[in-house]
Design an enzyme around this catalytic site. Structure first.
Site: not given
Ligand code: NAP
Length: 280
Positions: A69, A106
């Site tokens: 992205k 989004d």
């Molecule tokens: P991302 O960029 O990988 O960010 C994930 C975040 O979660 C980071 O801040 C990470 O921290 C934190 N994290 C991961 N594992 C963790 C743990 N065990 N304990 C605490 N924090 C943790 O992912 P993203 O794109 O933001 O997506 C996040 C979630 O939203 C995913 O499940 C994705 O599928 C969902 N999502 C849904 C939609 C929708 O339309 N519904 C759209 C986009 C995303 P660190 O930086 O420390 O690793």
């Protein structure tokens, strides 16, 4: 039925579990248009070649998901103002003269899924790519203050540094382990992958007991949509709180992307039914 054949795609990696083809096929059907929507699992290095493929084969547009992205920004000819502000693009339109225009739908998906809810103080867990759209979506919903809970507060400080001049919301970083009271928040959002089907399914970013401290009107929002009820949402529901999973956000971002590509806003109810059937 329109005689044009619309070609759309999605780039990302991995894409195995993406249900975007299902929701966009339903959108095509509901809009009475011929077309297709395909997955293209590509690495960062393959993006330029993939873009050429889309242009050569007359694609109308494509979605962009994890982890591209931000990477996609350098290949765009134009970026819509909202996407520029957020700094991330999840939807690209290919114009008739083969120019690439980037959008972020989004944000629309997030605030659209909460329309009507009044949010002044919010809390989010995680600060990755999705959290960016959440922050600017919360601003549209009237949010004044956002507590950002992170396991890595240095990363969270960097996240804030990159956006603080672009938003009026007061952004406060807190270590995740200090999240023990919810009485002053209107919404608690999980923006981590914890709870997602697979290896993370039995995990929650918080201890379920904290929901007892929330006001009865607090919304528990999980960006995760598969399973439809994560452990995080279940704990909130058990305390009588309103819960929302990420499916409406996913459907609404897809509907907005479809509108950008075709000029037609599709039937979101039909898209949701198709998505729900696929997720069973
Ligand atoms: P991302 O960029 O990988 O960010 C994930 C975040 O979660 C980071 O801040 C990470 O921290 C934190 N994290 C991961 N594992 C963790 C743990 N065990 N304990 C605490 N924090 C943790 O992912 P993203 O794109 O933001 O997506 C996040 C979630 O939203 C995913 O499940 C994705 O599928 C969902 N999502 C849904 C939609 C929708 O339309 N519904 C759209 C986009 C995303 P660190 O930086 O420390 O690793």
């Amino acid at each position: 039925m329109n005689n044009d054949f619309f070609k759309f795609g999605i780039i990302g990696n991995p894409l195995l579990h993406s249900i975007s083809p299902t929701i966009q096929s339903s959108a095509l059907l509901s809009a009475n248009l011929n077309g297709c929507y395909e997955k293209f699992e590509v690495s960062k290095e393959d993006i330029p070649r993939q873009i050429e493929f889309f242009k050569d084969n007359d694609f109308s547009g494509f979605n962009v998901t994890i982890p591209h992205k931000l990477e996609i920004l350098k290949y765009l000819d134009e970026i819509d103002e909202t996407a520029k502000k957020i700094g991330a693009v999840n939807t690209v339109k290919i114009t008739d003269d083969k120019k690439l225009v980037g959008y972020n739908t989004d944000i629309y998906g997030f605030y659209g899924s909460l329309k009507g809810d009044s949010i002044s103080n919010a809390s989010i867990i995680g600060c990755g790519g999705a959290a960016l759209a959440v922050v600017f979506g919360l601003e549209i919903l009237g949010c004044k203050k956002l507590d950002i809970y992170a396991r890595n507060t240095e990363k969270a400080q960097l996240f804030v540094k990159n956006i603080k001049l672009k938003t009026k919301i007061q952004l406060i970083v807190k270590p995740l382990e200090t999240l023990d009271n919810l009485e002053n928040t209107d919404i608690l959002i999980n923006a981590t992958p914890l709870g997602t089907k697979g290896i993370n399914e039995d995990k929650s970013p918080v201890d379920g007991n904290i929901f007892a401290s929330a006001q009865k009107s607090m919304i528990v929002y999980d960006l995760v949509y598969n399973p439809s009820e994560t452990i995080f949402l279940k704990a909130g529901k058990n305390c009588g709180l309103k819960t929302t999973n990420g499916l409406d956000m996913l459907i609404l971002q897809g509907a907005k992307a479809f509108e950008i590509w075709t000029g037609i806003y599709p039937n979101v109810e039909k898209m949701k039914i198709a998505a729900t059937n696929e997720l069973i």
